[in-house]
Design a protein around this motif. Structure first.
Motif, PDB file in Angstrom:
ATOM      1  N   LYS A 292       0.827  -1.208   0.000  1.00 48.14           N
ATOM      2  CA  LYS A 292       0.000   0.000   0.000  1.00 48.14           C
ATOM      3  C   LYS A 292       0.859   1.255   0.000  1.00 48.14           C
ATOM      4  CE  LYS A 292      -4.024   2.109   2.200  1.00 48.14           C
ATOM      5  NZ  LYS A 292      -5.022   2.027   3.296  1.00 48.14           N
ATOM      6  N   TYR A 293       2.033   1.186   0.619  1.00 49.93           N
ATOM      7  CA  TYR A 293       2.963   2.325   0.581  1.00 49.93           C
ATOM      8  C   TYR A 293       3.348   2.628  -0.868  1.00 49.93           C
ATOM      9  CZ  TYR A 293       7.335   4.960   1.061  1.00 49.93           C
ATOM     10  OH  TYR A 293       8.343   5.904   0.934  1.00 49.93           O
ATOM     11  N   ALA A 294       3.717   1.593  -1.622  1.00 54.33           N
ATOM     12  CA  ALA A 294       4.113   1.790  -3.017  1.00 54.33           C
ATOM     13  C   ALA A 294       2.955   2.316  -3.850  1.00 54.33           C
ATOM     14  CB  ALA A 294       4.644   0.487  -3.597  1.00 54.33           C
ATOM     15  N   TYR A 295       1.752   1.882  -3.531  1.00 53.93           N
ATOM     16  CA  TYR A 295       0.574   2.298  -4.294  1.00 53.93           C
ATOM     17  C   TYR A 295       0.226   3.769  -4.040  1.00 53.93           C
ATOM     18  CZ  TYR A 295      -4.259   2.370  -6.004  1.00 53.93           C
ATOM     19  OH  TYR A 295      -5.414   2.668  -6.675  1.00 53.93           O
ATOM     20  N   SER A 323      -3.257  -5.207  -9.672  1.00 49.91           N
ATOM     21  CA  SER A 323      -4.004  -5.951  -8.644  1.00 49.91           C
ATOM     22  C   SER A 323      -4.269  -5.094  -7.414  1.00 49.91           C
ATOM     23  CB  SER A 323      -3.243  -7.219  -8.253  1.00 49.91           C
ATOM     24  OG  SER A 323      -1.972  -6.912  -7.723  1.00 49.91           O
ATOM     25  N   ASP A 324      -3.301  -4.233  -7.049  1.00 47.06           N
ATOM     26  CA  ASP A 324      -3.472  -3.396  -5.860  1.00 47.06           C
ATOM     27  C   ASP A 324      -4.515  -2.308  -6.066  1.00 47.06           C
ATOM     28  OD1 ASP A 324      -1.624  -4.903  -4.567  1.00 47.06           O
ATOM     29  OD2 ASP A 324      -0.013  -3.423  -4.632  1.00 47.06           O
ATOM     30  N   SER A 325      -4.744  -1.908  -7.316  1.00 43.02           N
ATOM     31  CA  SER A 325      -5.737  -0.860  -7.565  1.00 43.02           C
ATOM     32  C   SER A 325      -7.126  -1.320  -7.156  1.00 43.02           C
ATOM     33  CB  SER A 325      -5.727  -0.456  -9.043  1.00 43.02           C
ATOM     34  OG  SER A 325      -6.062  -1.566  -9.871  1.00 43.02           O
ATOM     35  N   ARG A 330     -10.100   2.704  -2.511  1.00 44.31           N
ATOM     36  CA  ARG A 330     -10.534   3.886  -1.760  1.00 44.31           C
ATOM     37  C   ARG A 330      -9.385   4.847  -1.467  1.00 44.31           C
ATOM     38  NH1 ARG A 330     -14.903   1.690   2.776  1.00 44.31           N
ATOM     39  NH2 ARG A 330     -16.331   0.666   1.297  1.00 44.31           N
ATOM     40  N   SER A 331      -8.179   4.440  -1.814  1.00 42.18           N
ATOM     41  CA  SER A 331      -7.016   5.286  -1.579  1.00 42.18           C
ATOM     42  C   SER A 331      -6.599   5.969  -2.867  1.00 42.18           C
ATOM     43  CB  SER A 331      -5.835   4.452  -1.051  1.00 42.18           C
ATOM     44  OG  SER A 331      -6.175   3.814   0.161  1.00 42.18           O
ATOM     45  N   ARG A 332      -5.993   7.116  -2.718  1.00 39.97           N
ATOM     46  CA  ARG A 332      -5.515   7.845  -3.887  1.00 39.97           C
ATOM     47  C   ARG A 332      -4.215   7.221  -4.370  1.00 39.97           C
ATOM     48  NH1 ARG A 332      -4.353  14.371  -4.430  1.00 39.97           N
ATOM     49  NH2 ARG A 332      -3.658  14.302  -6.619  1.00 39.97           N
TER      50      ARG A 332
END
Length: 377
Positions: A292-295, A323-325, A330-332
């Motif tokens: 999530k940090y990288a995203y 896949s993380d998207s 809900r995160s930018r």
């Protein structure tokens, strides 16, 4: 791995503290017939402080625990259960040959802390403790330590890379080889946990990202010598292999950058994103973070060079972003408007193949659960 065995009245070190061995119990797991040893220890510094050292040579699992009637399994999960009998006893222990008990063992989410519940004829006994690596306990005088533009493929065959890694390991000492071999049988599931525990790595700093996410940076302590004696490609690959061993091949995607001026290794697991790179001041650094940090966070790896920064972003965008998207919808995203392209990923590259082989070796070594974690009554 050599059989670990100790004797009554010996002094040993475990996780940095000295203990005298008061007693020893050998238990046999009734399910598979394998045995393990439990040593009753008393601290040399604090007379009333006792511990139990569990040594399971059959499955290369070791732990240090204490009797704890208030131990709670909240947040833990069951990893083993069964029944066992005492087949040999010596010294000062409250168990006789032939005594039997049933047990359940629990691990925390990090798979480092443990709780054992034993059911004996005269009542239940609770113990709490944590796993030890093989180099964290032993006799006095032994080497005992406390809790070390993108292209396709990494180049070279897996065989040649393993040979290079082992040559580097031999040059930089037996301790490296010890950790290499032991981690094949006793690894961590998270890269962050392995780096925190391993004596080869030293915490450097943390980078705070968006939504309270954080990336931790570690320095590989023999990095300067490694870079002086080997090419950047060989040095970074050797450290990456050490990490792969440490997490038992627990990875999704791994690849080394093949640009002339940058050989950064990127490792993506189901939960983490890690890179092994050469810093601008010629150190070998490892940065690890939740995916999530990288995203969510567009920050440069600590003291990284320009090509490292590009590969860090491009690899994640190519292998993890899609896949993380969905997971972090809900995160930018930090990749809104991203236009720096992707990498060509070779699923059969040497590091990926090596990770697969380590993972299969780990699975084979853990087909059975092994003995119980007894506190010896």
């Amino acid at each position: 791995m050599a059989i670990r065995e100790f004797y009554i009245n010996e002094t040993i070190m475990a996780d940095g503290d000295y203990y005298n061995i008061l007693g020893k119990i050998t238990y046999q797991n009734k399910a598979d017939g394998k045995t393990w040893d439990e040593y009753r220890l008393r601290s040399t510094a604090f007379a009333n402080e006792e511990r139990w050292l569990s040594v399971d040579n059959a499955y290369n699992e070791f732990s240090l625990s204490k009797i704890n009637p208030f131990a709670s399994t909240m947040g833990y999960h069951v990893v083993d259960s069964g029944s066992a009998r005492a087949v040999a006893v010596s010294g000062d222990v409250d168990v006789d040959v032939g005594d039997e008990f049933t047990f359940e063992e629990y691990e925390d989410r990090e798979e480092e802390k443990i709780i054992s519940i034993e059911h004996w004829d005269d009542g239940d006994e609770y113990s709490s403790g944590y796993y030890l690596d093989p180099w964290e306990f032993g006799r006095e005088g032994e080497n005992v330590r406390s809790g070390g533009g993108g292209g396709s493929g990494s180049g070279g065959s897996i065989g040649s890379k393993i040979v290079s890694y082992l040559i580097v390991a031999m040059i930089f000492g037996g301790a490296f080889l010890s950790e290499f071999s032991s981690s094949l049988f006793f690894g961590h599931k998270k890269i962050s946990s392995y780096l925190k525990k391993s004596s080869f790595y030293e915490y450097t700093t943390s980078i705070t990202g968006e939504e309270k996410q954080k990336a931790d940076v570690y320095e590989y302590l023999s990095g300067s010598s490694l870079l002086q004696n080997y090419s950047e490609e060989e040095a970074l690959m050797s450290v990456a292999m050490n990490i792969i061993d440490g997490v038992e091949g627990n990875s999704d995607s791994i690849q080394q950058n093949n640009e002339k001026d940058d050989k950064t290794v990127a490792i993506l697991t189901k939960k983490e994103y890690c890179i092994v790179y050469r810093s601008e001041d010629d150190k070998i650094l490892v940065q690890v973070s939740p995916r999530k940090y990288a995203y969510t966070t567009d920050k440069e790896p600590y003291r990284s060079r320009r090509r490292t920064r590009r590969y860090y972003r491009r690899f994640y965008y190519s292998r993890g972003y899609s896949s993380d998207s969905g997971s972090y919808s809900r995160s930018r995203s930090s990749y809104d408007g991203y236009s720096d392209g992707t990498i060509d990923y070779d699923a059969g590259n040497g590091l990926n193949s090596y990770s697969d082989s380590v993972r299969q070796s780990s699975i084979s070594s853990r087909d059975s659960d092994g003995g119980g974690l007894s506190s010896g009554k």
